[in-house]
Design an enzyme around this catalytic site. Structure first.
Site, short mmCIF file in Angstrom:
data_model
loop_
_atom_site.label_atom_id
_atom_site.label_comp_id
_atom_site.label_asym_id
_atom_site.label_seq_id
_atom_site.Cartn_x
_atom_site.Cartn_y
_atom_site.Cartn_z
N SER A 199 0.95 -1.22 -0.09
CA SER A 199 0.14 -0.08 -0.14
C SER A 199 0.81 1.24 0.04
O SER A 199 1.97 1.07 0.51
CB SER A 199 -0.94 -0.15 1.22
OG SER A 199 -1.49 1.25 1.47
N TYR A 213 -1.55 -0.67 10.38
CA TYR A 213 -1.56 -0.66 8.81
C TYR A 213 -0.25 -0.30 8.11
O TYR A 213 0.34 -0.99 7.35
CB TYR A 213 -2.82 -0.27 8.23
CG TYR A 213 -2.87 -0.64 6.96
CD1 TYR A 213 -3.42 -1.85 6.57
CD2 TYR A 213 -2.98 0.50 6.08
CE1 TYR A 213 -3.86 -2.05 5.19
CE2 TYR A 213 -3.26 0.23 4.53
CZ TYR A 213 -3.54 -1.15 3.95
OH TYR A 213 -3.73 -1.46 2.88
#
Length: 263
Positions: free
Chosen positions: A150, A166
């Site tokens: 990501s 995350y």
């Protein structure tokens, strides 16, 4: 003889295993690989979702099958790998996509949530890659591993994002990709990562509702979020012989967001 572009991107005769493949980015990638000729094994936790996703792929003329497994559980990961190899033969392409997110301030972030994300987003990638490589890719001296990271793994976020675990896990995936690509190049296994920006999905729904889709899109030079086609080209490049001289790399597919932020 030098192959044509069409031949380089052709995946006929190849088998792909896609984790988190029943919806969202995983299903989009499964479509791309299947449309290029690969047989596809999907996995996620819920059999009902997998059955629907496989039917969607089959309706598009893709040879698609599924196995329900929790990629946060080591015993499930090993069962998934063994059953896939038993049912489909060698796995040529592995897409590590299953993952989770959690939003809360760093000072109040639950440790159990941190552990859950590290276990699924990092440890699960390692265990499945190791198992598939040892039993299939290394003996065959051929493999393509694609890790879904990501742009959150390329740096920090504005304070309102509150996704410390995350970000950390996806940063680990980026460097896992670099290290594994360096180590397994000797076996003709390429390892690369895709770093998506914001794509509407079940995992990002909370963030989109909290911050607003229009606001997030406004941060991108292309002024939009990702759609149902935007990962297909990158995935096919990394999965095919068109990308056979690329390894240990990451590519952001984010509408230019990481260029603005310096990621």
């Amino acid at each position: 003889m030098t192959r044509t572009v069409q031949q380089l991107f052709d995946l006929r005769g190849k088998t792909a295993l896609v984790t988190g493949g029943s919806r969202g980015l995983g299903l989009q990638i499964a479509h791309a690989l299947g449309e290029a000729g690969a047989k596809v094994m999907l996995t996620s936790r819920k059999a009902e979702d997998l059955e629907q996703a496989a039917a969607e792929l089959q309706a598009a003329g893709i040879d698609a099958r599924w196995i329900a497994a929790d990629c946060g559980r080591e015993e499930d990961i090993r069962r998934l790998a063994d059953e896939t190899l038993q049912r489909m033969g060698d796995v040529h392409i592995l897409v590590n996509n299953a993952g989770a997110a959690w939003g809360s301030p760093a000072e109040d972030h639950p440790v159990e949530a941190w552990d859950k994300l590290m276990n699924l987003n990092v440890r699960g990638y390692f265990i499945l890659s190791q198992h598939i490589a040892k039993k299939s890719m290394i003996p065959a001296r051929y493999g393509r591993i694609i890790n879904i990271a990501s742009i959150a793994g390329l740096g920090g976020n504005p304070p309102e994002m509150q996704t410390i675990a995350y970000n950390t896990s996806k940063g680990a995936v980026v460097n896992f990709t670099r290290a594994l690509g360096c180590e397994w190049g000797q076996y003709n296994i390429t390892v690369n990562a895709i770093c998506p920006g914001f794509f509407p999905s079940k995992m990002t729904r909370g963030t989109l509702e909290r911050l607003g889709e229009d606001k997030l899109a406004a941060h991108a030079p292309l002024k939009r979020l990702g759609d149902d086609e935007d990962l297909k080209g990158t995935a096919l490049l990394f999965a095919s012989d068109a990308g056979k001289h690329i390894t240990g790399q990451w590519l952001a597919v984010d509408g230019g967001v990481s260029s603005v932020t310096g990621g």
